[in-house]
Scaffold this active site. Structure first.
Site, PDB file in Angstrom:
ATOM      1  N   ARG A  51     -21.934  14.855 -76.389  1.00 32.29           N
ATOM      2  CA  ARG A  51     -20.919  14.228 -75.548  1.00 32.29           C
ATOM      3  C   ARG A  51     -20.432  13.002 -76.295  1.00 32.29           C
ATOM      4  NH1 ARG A  51     -23.107   9.976 -75.820  1.00 32.29           N
ATOM      5  NH2 ARG A  51     -21.683   9.167 -74.269  1.00 32.29           N
ATOM      6  N   GLY A  52     -19.443  12.321 -75.683  1.00 32.71           N
ATOM      7  CA  GLY A  52     -18.811  11.212 -76.408  1.00 32.71           C
ATOM      8  C   GLY A  52     -17.610  11.778 -77.148  1.00 32.71           C
ATOM      9  N   ALA A  53     -16.478  11.071 -77.054  1.00 31.36           N
ATOM     10  CA  ALA A  53     -15.220  11.645 -77.540  1.00 31.36           C
ATOM     11  C   ALA A  53     -15.271  12.110 -79.010  1.00 31.36           C
ATOM     12  CB  ALA A  53     -14.096  10.645 -77.302  1.00 31.36           C
ATOM     13  N   ARG A  88     -13.850  20.534 -72.169  1.00 29.56           N
ATOM     14  CA  ARG A  88     -13.836  19.266 -71.411  1.00 29.56           C
ATOM     15  C   ARG A  88     -12.404  18.722 -71.497  1.00 29.56           C
ATOM     16  NH1 ARG A  88     -18.376  14.904 -72.045  1.00 29.56           N
ATOM     17  NH2 ARG A  88     -17.634  14.358 -69.960  1.00 29.56           N
ATOM     18  N   GLN A 199     -25.805   7.581 -68.995  1.00 33.43           N
ATOM     19  CA  GLN A 199     -25.682   7.498 -70.460  1.00 33.43           C
ATOM     20  C   GLN A 199     -26.059   6.103 -70.972  1.00 33.43           C
ATOM     21  OE1 GLN A 199     -23.367   8.826 -68.446  1.00 33.43           O
ATOM     22  NE2 GLN A 199     -22.093  10.338 -69.455  1.00 33.43           N
ATOM     23  N   ASP A 240     -12.095   7.458 -74.181  1.00 29.88           N
ATOM     24  CA  ASP A 240     -11.907   8.902 -74.403  1.00 29.88           C
ATOM     25  C   ASP A 240     -10.459   9.252 -74.689  1.00 29.88           C
ATOM     26  OD1 ASP A 240     -14.417   8.566 -72.639  1.00 29.88           O
ATOM     27  OD2 ASP A 240     -14.576  10.522 -73.604  1.00 29.88           O
ATOM     28  N   ASN A 250     -11.652   5.709 -69.845  1.00 32.03           N
ATOM     29  CA  ASN A 250     -13.050   5.754 -70.296  1.00 32.03           C
ATOM     30  C   ASN A 250     -13.936   6.122 -69.103  1.00 32.03           C
ATOM     31  OD1 ASN A 250     -15.047   5.366 -72.404  1.00 32.03           O
ATOM     32  ND2 ASN A 250     -15.696   3.528 -71.316  1.00 32.03           N
TER      33      ASN A 250
HETATM   34  O1  MRU Z   1     -18.923  11.886 -70.383  1.00 31.82           O
HETATM   35  P1  MRU Z   1     -19.267  11.324 -71.733  1.00 31.82           P
HETATM   36  O2  MRU Z   1     -20.680  10.898 -71.862  1.00 31.82           O
HETATM   37  O3  MRU Z   1     -18.814  12.243 -72.848  1.00 31.82           O
HETATM   38  O4  MRU Z   1     -18.365  10.026 -71.798  1.00 31.82           O
HETATM   39  C1  MRU Z   1     -18.393   9.235 -72.965  1.00 31.82           C
HETATM   40  C2  MRU Z   1     -17.637   7.992 -72.830  1.00 31.82           C
HETATM   41  O5  MRU Z   1     -17.022   7.708 -71.828  1.00 31.82           O
HETATM   42  C3  MRU Z   1     -17.586   7.110 -74.050  1.00 31.82           C
HETATM   43  O6  MRU Z   1     -17.449   5.773 -73.666  1.00 31.82           O
HETATM   44  C4  MRU Z   1     -16.374   7.506 -74.898  1.00 31.82           C
HETATM   45  O7  MRU Z   1     -16.411   8.861 -75.210  1.00 31.82           O
HETATM   46  C5  MRU Z   1     -16.267   6.730 -76.123  1.00 31.82           C
HETATM   47  S1  MRU Z   1     -17.406   7.329 -77.323  1.00 31.82           S
HETATM   48  C6  MRU Z   1     -17.354   6.486 -78.743  1.00 31.82           C
END
Ligand code: MRU
Length: 356
Positions: A51-53, A88, A199, A240, A250
């Protein structure tokens, strides 16, 4: 970055298999998982094993490599690309990475396609590492400035996990923190727990612990009082999807933190690689906001006294729950945006100066 003293990246390709750290198992278990098919990659994104963009973008890129290995046929590749993009909806990096791969592979002969796909997916990862490192070096200047005035520990609040686990290495929001720590600047991080998937607690606090950075997990509603008490010097979050006008999408809860920061004159920074900018959508209301299964709210994982991981229900069985995963922070609440090219105002003009 390190886990138990050993350097890792979050994703790598080895013997035609994609290796990931399964983030649904952290912090209680450290499991490296093999992705062998494009379906494995799509599911890993859906289930948030990655996960994470930036990391879901990289996983999708390697997912296409797996698709070619499975079935070197254009229609299978097209279908795989579609499935990956829809796994996603909110983080733009996913579509960005798939589009970049597909345009690189367009018109390539089937005997060369695997090699080119693999090298482009590797390149997406290498570029992300470089960009995140530069975000760190740029953001470091802000932390240094606060430290030079304060001459004491810099307290930084972050939301969700925009750490190295959300990228390939370094992280976005955490990269300036890692750079400050390496430079000997004393930093302490307030890690928002980030319900419902936690997270902040499960990933941000975990990765900071592994790098020896002081941090404290706080319930999501605690940031406001800490800011009123002067115990937050700056906030820094990831994103994101950032619009060309500087509006930032985000993890849900970011907006409330930005409002509290604004009311208390605490600077609020957003750290992002340019792969997170959506140059097309003009109005934040058009950003697709993911709504996930409400079980993520009503059930929680934990570890019992014998070390067994258990899932328990925490809400009344008859209660309805709602799980919106992202929100939008309008640009007016963002002090500055920190990118791989430098720091800019959260506005059309600011972003245009860096990205002509
Ligand atoms: O749902 P997630 O855990 O994928 O969400 C991640 C976030 O909101 C992060 O802040 C975002 O992706 C930035 S990652 C460098």
């Amino acid at each position: 970055m390190k886990i138990e003293g050993k350097e890792y990246r979050t994703i790598w390709f080895e013997n035609n298999v994609v290796k990931i750290i399964d983030q649904t198992k952290l912090p209680h278990q450290f499991v490296i998982k093999d992705l062998k098919t494009v379906r494995d990659a799509t599911n890993a994104i859906k289930l948030m094993e990655v996960r994470g963009a930036p990391l879901i973008g990289a996983t999708a890129a390697y997912g296409l490599v797996l698709a070619i290995l499975e079935n070197n046929d254009q229609s299978f590749l097209n279908k795989s690309a579609e499935n990956l993009i829809s796994s996603r909806p909110t983080a733009i990096n996913l579509k960005w990475a798939v589009d970049r791969m597909m345009s690189k592979l367009s018109g390539v002969n089937s005997d060369k396609i695997l090699e080119i796909a693999q090298s482009e997916a590797n390149e997406i990862c290498e570029e992300d590492i470089k960009f995140c490192e530069n975000i760190g070096l740029n953001g470091l200047k802000i932390i240094e400035e606060i430290y030079n005035k304060k001459k004491d520990t810099v307290n930084i609040l972050t939301h969700c996990n925009a750490g190295w686990l959300a990228t390939i290495n370094w992280g976005t929001a955490t990269s300036p923190i890692y750079h400050a720590h390496k430079k000997g600047i004393p930093v302490h991080v307030w890690a928002d727990e980030t319900r419902p998937r936690n997270q902040g607690a499960n990933l941000t606090s975990y990765e900071l612990n592994e790098e020896g950075i002081k941090n404290t997990i706080i319930a999501d509603n605690t940031g406001g009082i800490l800011m009123q008490r002067g115990e937050v010097d700056m906030c820094i979050v990831g994103t994101d999807r950032t619009l060309a006008n500087g509006d930032v999408c985000n993890k849900v809860g970011t907006y409330l933190k930005a409002l509290a920061a604004y009311d208390n004159n605490v600077p609020f920074y957003v750290a992002l690689p340019s792969s997170t900018i959506d140059w097309n959508i003009k109005n934040f209301k058009d950003i697709p906001i993911e709504e996930r299964n409400s079980n993520e709210l009503s059930f929680m994982d934990g570890i019992d006294k014998d070390g067994n991981v258990k899932k328990i229900q925490i809400y009344p069985k008859k209660s309805k729950a709602m799980n919106i995963a992202f929100d939008i922070t309008p640009a007016k609440y963002v002090t500055s945006i920190i990118t791989e090219r430098g720091i800019c105002e959260a506005s059309q003009d600011g972003l245009k100066k860096l990205f002509k």
